[in-house]
Design a protein around this motif. Structure first.
Motif, PDB file in Angstrom:
ATOM      1  N   GLY A  21       0.811  -1.213   0.000  1.00 29.70           N
ATOM      2  CA  GLY A  21       0.000   0.000   0.000  1.00 29.70           C
ATOM      3  C   GLY A  21       0.843   1.260   0.000  1.00 29.70           C
ATOM      4  N   LEU A  22       1.666   1.403  -0.988  1.00 33.46           N
ATOM      5  CA  LEU A  22       2.570   2.540  -1.096  1.00 33.46           C
ATOM      6  C   LEU A  22       2.427   3.156  -2.490  1.00 33.46           C
ATOM      7  CD1 LEU A  22       5.697   0.853   0.511  1.00 33.46           C
ATOM      8  CD2 LEU A  22       4.192   2.544   1.591  1.00 33.46           C
ATOM      9  N   PRO A  23       2.509   4.470  -2.567  1.00 37.32           N
ATOM     10  CA  PRO A  23       2.269   5.147  -3.854  1.00 37.32           C
ATOM     11  C   PRO A  23       3.168   4.675  -4.995  1.00 37.32           C
ATOM     12  CG  PRO A  23       2.332   6.735  -2.059  1.00 37.32           C
ATOM     13  CD  PRO A  23       2.762   5.435  -1.473  1.00 37.32           C
ATOM     14  N   GLN A  24       4.391   4.311  -4.687  1.00 37.29           N
ATOM     15  CA  GLN A  24       5.327   3.939  -5.757  1.00 37.29           C
ATOM     16  C   GLN A  24       4.941   2.660  -6.475  1.00 37.29           C
ATOM     17  OE1 GLN A  24       6.090   4.500  -2.510  1.00 37.29           O
ATOM     18  NE2 GLN A  24       7.824   3.278  -1.835  1.00 37.29           N
ATOM     19  N   TYR A  25       3.994   1.918  -5.949  1.00 37.44           N
ATOM     20  CA  TYR A  25       3.609   0.664  -6.587  1.00 37.44           C
ATOM     21  C   TYR A  25       2.330   0.778  -7.425  1.00 37.44           C
ATOM     22  CZ  TYR A  25       7.119  -1.577  -3.717  1.00 37.44           C
ATOM     23  OH  TYR A  25       8.311  -1.929  -3.147  1.00 37.44           O
ATOM     24  N   ILE A  26       1.677   1.907  -7.369  1.00 40.59           N
ATOM     25  CA  ILE A  26       0.420   2.038  -8.112  1.00 40.59           C
ATOM     26  C   ILE A  26       0.672   1.991  -9.620  1.00 40.59           C
ATOM     27  CG2 ILE A  26      -1.442   3.658  -8.658  1.00 40.59           C
ATOM     28  CD1 ILE A  26      -1.740   4.278  -5.798  1.00 40.59           C
ATOM     29  N   GLY A  27       1.817   2.464 -10.061  1.00 40.44           N
ATOM     30  CA  GLY A  27       2.138   2.386 -11.486  1.00 40.44           C
ATOM     31  C   GLY A  27       2.134   0.959 -12.006  1.00 40.44           C
ATOM     32  N   ILE A  28       2.442   0.005 -11.122  1.00 40.23           N
ATOM     33  CA  ILE A  28       2.448  -1.398 -11.541  1.00 40.23           C
ATOM     34  C   ILE A  28       1.032  -1.854 -11.894  1.00 40.23           C
ATOM     35  CG2 ILE A  28       2.871  -3.754 -10.735  1.00 40.23           C
ATOM     36  CD1 ILE A  28       5.168  -2.654  -9.076  1.00 40.23           C
ATOM     37  N   VAL A  29       0.063  -1.292 -11.207  1.00 40.39           N
ATOM     38  CA  VAL A  29      -1.328  -1.628 -11.514  1.00 40.39           C
ATOM     39  C   VAL A  29      -1.654  -1.183 -12.944  1.00 40.39           C
ATOM     40  CG1 VAL A  29      -3.731  -1.241 -10.874  1.00 40.39           C
ATOM     41  CG2 VAL A  29      -1.997  -1.443  -9.096  1.00 40.39           C
ATOM     42  N   ARG A  30      -1.182   0.002 -13.317  1.00 40.36           N
ATOM     43  CA  ARG A  30      -1.425   0.482 -14.691  1.00 40.36           C
ATOM     44  C   ARG A  30      -0.759  -0.425 -15.716  1.00 40.36           C
ATOM     45  NH1 ARG A  30      -0.691   5.479 -12.200  1.00 40.36           N
ATOM     46  NH2 ARG A  30       1.428   5.800 -13.000  1.00 40.36           N
ATOM     47  N   LEU A  31       0.427  -0.900 -15.403  1.00 41.22           N
ATOM     48  CA  LEU A  31       1.104  -1.808 -16.335  1.00 41.22           C
ATOM     49  C   LEU A  31       0.310  -3.100 -16.500  1.00 41.22           C
ATOM     50  CD1 LEU A  31       4.825  -1.384 -15.187  1.00 41.22           C
ATOM     51  CD2 LEU A  31       3.799  -0.546 -17.305  1.00 41.22           C
ATOM     52  N   THR A  32      -0.273  -3.560 -15.403  1.00 42.55           N
ATOM     53  CA  THR A  32      -1.082  -4.777 -15.471  1.00 42.55           C
ATOM     54  C   THR A  32      -2.313  -4.548 -16.337  1.00 42.55           C
ATOM     55  OG1 THR A  32      -0.348  -5.399 -13.262  1.00 42.55           O
ATOM     56  CG2 THR A  32      -2.314  -6.508 -14.115  1.00 42.55           C
ATOM     57  N   VAL A  33      -2.940  -3.393 -16.179  1.00 40.60           N
ATOM     58  CA  VAL A  33      -4.110  -3.080 -17.003  1.00 40.60           C
ATOM     59  C   VAL A  33      -3.712  -3.043 -18.477  1.00 40.60           C
ATOM     60  CG1 VAL A  33      -5.844  -1.331 -17.554  1.00 40.60           C
ATOM     61  CG2 VAL A  33      -5.311  -1.839 -15.179  1.00 40.60           C
ATOM     62  N   SER A  34      -2.563  -2.453 -18.762  1.00 42.69           N
ATOM     63  CA  SER A  34      -2.093  -2.394 -20.160  1.00 42.69           C
ATOM     64  C   SER A  34      -1.916  -3.794 -20.726  1.00 42.69           C
ATOM     65  CB  SER A  34      -0.774  -1.622 -20.246  1.00 42.69           C
ATOM     66  OG  SER A  34      -0.964  -0.250 -19.950  1.00 42.69           O
ATOM     67  N   GLY A  35      -1.339  -4.665 -19.909  1.00 39.55           N
ATOM     68  CA  GLY A  35      -1.127  -6.034 -20.362  1.00 39.55           C
ATOM     69  C   GLY A  35      -2.443  -6.758 -20.624  1.00 39.55           C
ATOM     70  N   LEU A  36      -3.372  -6.597 -19.712  1.00 40.67           N
ATOM     71  CA  LEU A  36      -4.674  -7.244 -19.884  1.00 40.67           C
ATOM     72  C   LEU A  36      -5.422  -6.658 -21.072  1.00 40.67           C
ATOM     73  CD1 LEU A  36      -5.865  -7.616 -16.203  1.00 40.67           C
ATOM     74  CD2 LEU A  36      -5.458  -9.455 -17.826  1.00 40.67           C
ATOM     75  N   ALA A  37      -5.295  -5.354 -21.244  1.00 41.64           N
ATOM     76  CA  ALA A  37      -5.980  -4.708 -22.365  1.00 41.64           C
ATOM     77  C   ALA A  37      -5.465  -5.257 -23.689  1.00 41.64           C
ATOM     78  CB  ALA A  37      -5.769  -3.192 -22.294  1.00 41.64           C
ATOM     79  N   ALA A  38      -4.153  -5.489 -23.748  1.00 38.46           N
ATOM     80  CA  ALA A  38      -3.580  -6.078 -24.961  1.00 38.46           C
ATOM     81  C   ALA A  38      -4.104  -7.502 -25.141  1.00 38.46           C
ATOM     82  CB  ALA A  38      -2.059  -6.074 -24.873  1.00 38.46           C
ATOM     83  N   ARG A  39      -4.198  -8.236 -24.063  1.00 38.09           N
ATOM     84  CA  ARG A  39      -4.679  -9.613 -24.100  1.00 38.09           C
ATOM     85  C   ARG A  39      -6.126  -9.671 -24.595  1.00 38.09           C
ATOM     86  NH1 ARG A  39      -6.349 -13.720 -24.840  1.00 38.09           N
ATOM     87  NH2 ARG A  39      -6.284 -15.682 -23.689  1.00 38.09           N
ATOM     88  N   LEU A  40      -6.914  -8.665 -24.159  1.00 41.02           N
ATOM     89  CA  LEU A  40      -8.327  -8.614 -24.531  1.00 41.02           C
ATOM     90  C   LEU A  40      -8.559  -7.834 -25.823  1.00 41.02           C
ATOM     91  CD1 LEU A  40      -9.814  -7.914 -20.985  1.00 41.02           C
ATOM     92  CD2 LEU A  40      -9.903 -10.072 -22.252  1.00 41.02           C
ATOM     93  N   ASP A  41      -7.476  -7.323 -26.380  1.00 37.98           N
ATOM     94  CA  ASP A  41      -7.569  -6.546 -27.616  1.00 37.98           C
ATOM     95  C   ASP A  41      -8.507  -5.350 -27.467  1.00 37.98           C
ATOM     96  OD1 ASP A  41      -8.350  -7.188 -31.124  1.00 37.98           O
ATOM     97  OD2 ASP A  41      -6.757  -6.024 -30.180  1.00 37.98           O
ATOM     98  N   LEU A  42      -8.387  -4.663 -26.345  1.00 37.67           N
ATOM     99  CA  LEU A  42      -9.230  -3.503 -26.107  1.00 37.67           C
ATOM    100  C   LEU A  42      -8.747  -2.306 -26.923  1.00 37.67           C
ATOM    101  CD1 LEU A  42      -9.750  -3.536 -22.234  1.00 37.67           C
ATOM    102  CD2 LEU A  42     -11.196  -4.523 -24.015  1.00 37.67           C
ATOM    103  N   PRO A  43      -9.656  -1.461 -27.349  1.00 40.11           N
ATOM    104  CA  PRO A  43      -9.248  -0.210 -27.992  1.00 40.11           C
ATOM    105  C   PRO A  43      -8.405   0.623 -27.040  1.00 40.11           C
ATOM    106  CG  PRO A  43     -11.606  -0.584 -28.287  1.00 40.11           C
ATOM    107  CD  PRO A  43     -11.125  -1.605 -27.310  1.00 40.11           C
TER     108      PRO A  43
END
Lengths: 150, 115
Positions: free
Chosen positions: A20-42
């Motif tokens: 629960g530290l601010p420096q790790y929230i960017g990792i959540v965005r990277l995960t979303v990017s990866g999933l979005a690519a997997r799901l072929d999201l616009p």
């Protein structure tokens, strides 16, 4: 993590747990990017999800005072991407750190909630008895890309 | 997830160039830089967001706070941003009406000359 070709829902779930530290929230965005690519999201949808989820995580970190870990869950079903964010008990290391204030003092919590509501189709926040938000659940309807098995 | 913040003097204002992502972790760097300028007596700023890939409510809060401070000193902050995703956030939040957003430095600086 995608619906099966005959349209039935997938039970695949992806979980991410971060301190629960601010420096790790960017990792959540990277995960979303990866999933979005997997799901072929616009691209626009992926960016909306990244922002909404970051706002939810930031909001919960603020509510927890930096003394809880965050667990983020993703599940694609019924043509929607369901995302959950929960506070979980912090690890021993985190509990020894002083509470975080400075990054959150300058935040605009109302703006954050407003953005979440504008960017996803549904959002539900659960608060504990002490008023702290302990979970956020969001859903966004997926257009096009996630309807076929990949 | 990193951020770079550079400043340089312009004719009528100070340019603040931000590159990277502005979120709860990196926004203090932006705030610190802007506050240093204000504490040094510089109340006119052109904040260049062309290198910004991501901004959230924390980053918006820094910009709002900075705008309030400089206005108290009769100063002005304008933004440079052509990224449609970033501008979308300003639109959603209504901040598009609060901040003057220009497409390049020439236009942005020109707003100080004619003010």
């Amino acid at each position: 993590m995608s619906p099966t070709p005959n349209g039935s829902s997938s039970t695949d779930k992806v979980y991410l747990k971060i301190p629960g530290l601010p420096q790790y929230i960017g990792i959540v965005r990277l995960t979303v990017s990866g999933l979005a690519a997997r799901l072929d999201l616009p691209f626009d949808e992926a960016e909306d999800l990244k922002l909404a989820l970051t706002e939810a995580c930031s909001h919960m970190l603020r509510s927890a005072g930096g003394r809880a870990d965050l667990q983020v869950g993703f599940q694609c079903s019924d043509g929607h991407l369901h995302i959950s964010v929960q506070c979980v008990p912090a690890g021993a290391e985190a509990s020894c750190q002083p509470p975080l204030h400075e990054p959150f003092d300058q935040a605009e919590p109302d703006l954050g909630i407003y953005l979440i509501e504008a960017l996803v189709d549904s959002v539900d926040m659960e608060t504990a008895e002490d008023g702290r938000i302990h979970s956020v659940t969001m859903s966004k309807r997926l257009a096009g890309g996630a309807e076929s098995d990949r | 997830m990193d951020i770079k913040v550079n400043t340089r003097a312009l004719n009528k204002a100070y340019a603040v160039e931000v590159q990277g992502e502005i979120d709860v972790y990196t926004s203090p760097r932006v705030k610190e830089t802007i506050n240093e300028l204000i504490d040094s007596g510089h109340f006119n700023m052109v904040i260049n967001l062309e290198g910004v890939r991501y901004i959230d409510s924390t980053g918006l809060g820094v910009l709002i706070g900075a705008l309030k401070k400089v206005r108290e000193k009769n100063g002005k902050i304008v933004l440079i941003c052509t990224n449609p995703q970033i501008k979308k956030i300003f639109n959603i939040t209504g901040l598009i009406k609060i901040f003057d957003i220009y497409k390049d430095e020439e236009e942005a600086v020109g707003s100080f000359v004619t003010a």
